[in-house]
Design an enzyme around this catalytic site. Sequence first.
Site, PDB file in Angstrom:
ATOM      1  N   TRP A 131       0.967  -1.030   0.002  1.00 50.73           N
ATOM      2  CA  TRP A 131       0.123  -0.030  -0.032  1.00 50.73           C
ATOM      3  C   TRP A 131       0.992   1.221   0.025  1.00 50.73           C
ATOM      4  CZ3 TRP A 131      -2.078   2.751   4.822  1.00 50.73           C
ATOM      5  CH2 TRP A 131      -3.007   3.613   4.577  1.00 50.73           C
ATOM      6  N   ASP A 212      -1.587  -6.055   8.809  1.00 53.68           N
ATOM      7  CA  ASP A 212      -2.607  -4.972   8.262  1.00 53.68           C
ATOM      8  C   ASP A 212      -3.732  -5.711   7.613  1.00 53.68           C
ATOM      9  OD1 ASP A 212      -4.100  -2.982   6.959  1.00 53.68           O
ATOM     10  OD2 ASP A 212      -2.163  -2.321   6.017  1.00 53.68           O
ATOM     11  N   LYS A 247     -13.908  -0.432   4.962  1.00 50.90           N
ATOM     12  CA  LYS A 247     -14.357  -1.216   3.778  1.00 50.90           C
ATOM     13  C   LYS A 247     -15.475  -2.209   4.208  1.00 50.90           C
ATOM     14  CE  LYS A 247     -10.723   0.773   1.815  1.00 50.90           C
ATOM     15  NZ  LYS A 247      -9.830   1.417   2.492  1.00 50.90           N
TER      16      LYS A 247
END
Length: 397
Positions: A131, A212, A247
């Site tokens: 990311w 993560d 999300k």
Amino acid sequence: MLFSAIEQAPADPILGLTDAFKADARSNKINLGVGIYKNEAGQTPVLDSVKKAEALLLETQTSKSYLGIEGVAEYSALVQDLLFGESSDIRQSNRLFTAQAPGGTGSLRVAAEFLVNVANVSTIWVSNPTWANHNAIFTAAGLTVKSYRYYDKQNHGLDFDGMLADLSQVEANDVVLVHGCCHNPTGIDLNLEQWQQLANLCKQQQAMPLFDFAYQGFANGVEEDAAGLRLVASIVPELMVANSFSKNFGLYNERIGGITLLSESTDSGQRAFSQVKKTIRAIYSNPPAHGALIVATILANPELKQLWIEEVKQMRERIHKMRTLFVSKLADAGITQDFSFIERQNGMFSFSGLSVEQVDRLKQEFGIYIVGSGRISVAGMTRSNMDDLVAGIKAVL
């Protein structure tokens, strides 16, 4: 003057792309850059489970007083249940400690500050690619960032042998960042055998995994996506998890996540967690309540939790359908290049293999916005924009 000599900062590679998209006057423009779920109408909806939880909170909430440093009291236990399984041995071991944090980014920054200033960690290893914000977060906290191989560009798959070879160089007390599922940006995940090998390597090297975990439920299911984390947690003595509910709950602007420690013992965990709380106190003192109250209300209510699980399934299945449709439309357009790997990837993103030059042409000539690395947000695809997208890609190949 203090400000006059300061240089202009470069635009963020993802959020800056969104700014450019908003400024684009073309009516058929397509934003496949930012990682936000869109439904078939191109909207980011509020989940029904969230609306119902908010209605309950509106009726029952009696105060807007400060939270404690660790956040909403009920939230921590419910997050641990979701990550590790309510009846699991790890969950019952009294070795888990969770603090609410502002989104996945805030969770990672708290973890990084704790690792540098309390645990005396100097090096963190991240996948190549990873990311875009990982390097900035960890560097700002004072960590040295090293990378391990992850993406096999030639085969559009996982370079697991390269990953193990690179991570065999980690030293004791290094931290290894891993993506719990739906790897961002590649969409390529480890299988359980590979998770076990990684866990054994970390244990052997005395390195600690930092997960993560931002997309639980978007690969194969809410429970299924936690399998890798749970397996690693059964092998290594310590780990950390930075999770986000942006999300899978659609709570993007509520900035709700958490930082969880799994310690070797209850005593060491209590001492470490006291320092996590001290770290939080120095950064933002205590977190906002609303997002955590929504999540806690849903997870504690069997009916709302089941509704949420079904809504996550619907989002996951829509993304899978867009992958399949995208690949078939590319073939129907006469494109001979093999894009079938896109169907094998998980989550919101696809590492398309498009070059920087091709991405730039898509933006300039067709109003199609994709991150420079070639990462496509599949969640931004719809049946209505698919033909324009495929036509643009065909033109730049």
